[in-house]
Design an enzyme around this catalytic site. Structure first.
Site, PDB file in Angstrom:
ATOM      1  N   THR A  93       0.725  -1.430   0.002  1.00 21.70           N
ATOM      2  CA  THR A  93       0.035  -0.070  -0.148  1.00 21.70           C
ATOM      3  C   THR A  93       0.897   1.259   0.169  1.00 21.70           C
ATOM      4  OG1 THR A  93      -0.224   0.419   2.342  1.00 21.70           O
ATOM      5  CG2 THR A  93      -1.560  -1.417   1.339  1.00 21.70           C
ATOM      6  N   CYS A  94       0.174   2.448   0.215  1.00 31.69           N
ATOM      7  CA  CYS A  94       0.915   3.536   0.212  1.00 31.69           C
ATOM      8  C   CYS A  94       1.864   3.709   1.332  1.00 31.69           C
ATOM      9  CB  CYS A  94       0.128   4.944   0.228  1.00 31.69           C
ATOM     10  SG  CYS A  94      -0.949   5.267  -1.181  1.00 31.69           S
ATOM     11  N   PRO A 147      -9.788   2.125   8.247  1.00 25.57           N
ATOM     12  CA  PRO A 147     -10.681   0.989   7.915  1.00 25.57           C
ATOM     13  C   PRO A 147     -10.111   0.660   6.868  1.00 25.57           C
ATOM     14  CG  PRO A 147     -12.126   2.642   7.546  1.00 25.57           C
ATOM     15  CD  PRO A 147     -11.144   3.636   8.022  1.00 25.57           C
ATOM     16  N   GLN A 148      -9.471   1.348   5.905  1.00 21.36           N
ATOM     17  CA  GLN A 148      -9.108   0.947   4.489  1.00 21.36           C
ATOM     18  C   GLN A 148      -8.216  -0.358   4.199  1.00 21.36           C
ATOM     19  OE1 GLN A 148      -9.123   4.300   5.249  1.00 21.36           O
ATOM     20  NE2 GLN A 148     -10.900   4.792   3.962  1.00 21.36           N
ATOM     21  N   GLU A 188     -10.009   4.946  -4.660  1.00 26.43           N
ATOM     22  CA  GLU A 188     -10.610   5.136  -3.382  1.00 26.43           C
ATOM     23  C   GLU A 188     -10.140   6.376  -2.553  1.00 26.43           C
ATOM     24  OE1 GLU A 188     -11.557   2.673   0.720  1.00 26.43           O
ATOM     25  OE2 GLU A 188     -10.190   1.999  -0.756  1.00 26.43           O
ATOM     26  N   ILE A 232      -8.722   9.457  -3.640  1.00 29.65           N
ATOM     27  CA  ILE A 232      -9.227  10.196  -4.393  1.00 29.65           C
ATOM     28  C   ILE A 232     -10.769  10.541  -4.146  1.00 29.65           C
ATOM     29  CG2 ILE A 232      -9.796  11.593  -6.535  1.00 29.65           C
ATOM     30  CD1 ILE A 232      -6.906  11.955  -5.788  1.00 29.65           C
TER      31      ILE A 232
END
Length: 424
Positions: free
Chosen positions: A53-54, A117-118, A194, A196
């Site tokens: 992820t990021c 939550p992502q 998501e 953005i």
């Protein structure tokens, strides 16, 4: 050799974005990476999943413990990096530490935004990719199913996600620091994923003068723009139109920067040096970091937003304590399950050995009966044969043992072979 649960990687606390972007893996590269990992180690890595992820790139494995030290070297090689440059930023976790880490990550305890939550959805995507790649087996499947259950338990029984400042809300705050009221701000969103979508939702609540979405896929851009009465534009038009916007929020999956120093410098001249806020939420970065040196540009990376969202953490400290207690209990439960799996082959072996003895003695008894031996004599011989076979193993082990080994065997005998006294 027994199989261990291993986890290694880096995240926003161990590595800056300049390092994280070098090991980030787009979704379409995860499956080839899993195939390469298993190929590099052969049977030593039985199962694997990659979460990228990021804010983190992590590899979870069911593997021989002996390969734990070599796994980070593979990660460096895979990204054409020197292992020494990556080593200071990596963590390597083994068994219960690896399990605990997976539970904490899915529950949002290890996130830049505490309780966000992502990450749970991202972890589910990682598991789905591993399943499709054929690299998920019984052990990791069980680990991740329990991970998702723990995350649900933590979120339902604690307030870990309450009062958190999201990355999207932080982006709005940073823009407000420069412009104050955003009612006159022209805002550009690059990407249509998501993050953005979340940012657009928060900015729309401030009623900016205009909002525009630029994305590689026009259909996705139009779909997102339609929700907010926003305009759309092509990525190819960025060079010509960038100067129109006061706020730029970018988060794409591009492996190379979309906005370079030269493009932004031209835009600032066209704007006659009016300030511009640029928020780069992508990893790898969408905006060249050198852009931040321009006097009229306020450039913020995902790490800058991370520092802002740390506020409010203290208010949730009690929820963190509750969550950690739940996680610790579930870690012990998973480790117990793993240990019980190690016993299964031994139990199967004992059953098979007993069945082999039984079959041999029954066959001998049938032959004796066929020859006309009396049933009573055959039964006595059957009982005698079974008794001798039953005692042979432990008695032979006792006879071969000496010293401390014999003491240990003698101590265990009453438990393994309970006699008359133990049944009283």
């Amino acid at each position: 050799m027994s199989v261990a649960v291993l986890a290694f990687g880096l995240n926003h606390t161990s590595a800056p974005v300049s390092v994280r972007e070098r090991v980030s893996m787009p979704v379409d590269l995860v499956k080839p990476a899993l195939a390469g990992l298993r190929s590099a180690f052969g049977g030593a890595v039985r199962e694997a999943a990659i979460l990228s992820t990021c804010n983190r790139t992590e590899v979870y494995c069911a593997a021989d413990a002996a390969v734990a030290e070599q796994l980070p070297i593979w990660l460096a090689d895979h990204h054409c990096m020197e292992a020494g440059s990556l080593h200071p930023h990596l963590y390597r976790l083994h068994q219960n530490d690896a399990v605990r880490h997976a539970f904490r990550v899915a529950s949002g305890l290890d996130s830049m935004v505490l309780g966000e939550p992502q990450i749970l959805g991202q972890m589910k995507d990682a598991v789905r990719a591993a399943e499709e790649a054929g690299s998920l087996g019984t052990l990791l499947h069980q680990l991740f199913q329990r991970t998702f259950a723990v995350a649900k338990e933590v979120r339902s029984q604690t307030e870990i996600g309450a009062h958190s400042v999201s990355m999207a809300a932080a982006a709005v705050r940073l823009a407000e620091r420069v412009f104050g009221d955003l009612g006159q701000a022209r805002t550009l969103f690059i990407g249509a994923g998501e993050m953005i979508e979340l940012c657009a939702t928060h900015f729309a609540a401030q009623h900016p003068r205009s909002m525009v979405v630029a994305n590689r896929t026009a259909e996705r851009a139009e779909s997102l723009a339609g929700r907010f009465s926003a305009g759309t534009m092509k990525l190819a038009d960025l060079t010509e139109r960038l100067a129109e916007f006061d706020v730029v929020v970018s988060c794409t999956a591009s492996s190379l920067p979309i906005l370079g120093l030269g493009m932004v410098e031209r835009a600032t001249r066209q704007r006659r040096h009016r300030p511009m806020v640029m928020i780069d939420l992508a990893v790898p970065r969408d905006i060249e970091p050198e852009v931040g040196r321009l006097d009229d540009v306020y450039l913020y990376s995902v790490d800058d937003l991370g520092r802002l969202v740390q506020s409010g953490t203290d208010a949730r400290r009690a929820a963190v304590v509750q969550a950690e207690a739940i996680i610790e209990t579930r870690v012990q439960g998973f480790m117990h399950w793993m240990q019980s799996r190690e016993v299964v082959p031994v139990i199967r072996g004992l059953h098979q050995a007993a069945e082999d003895v039984q079959a041999a003695e029954l066959e001998r008894a049938r032959r004796l009966l066929a020859r006309g031996e009396s049933p009573e004599a055959v039964l006595e011989q059957l009982a005698h044969g079974l008794t001798q076979k039953y005692l042979h193993g432990p008695l032979a082990a006792l006879n071969r043992s000496a010293g401390d080994e014999r003491k240990q065997l003698l101590a265990w005998m009453p438990r393994l072979f309970p006699g008359r006294d133990s049944r009283r």
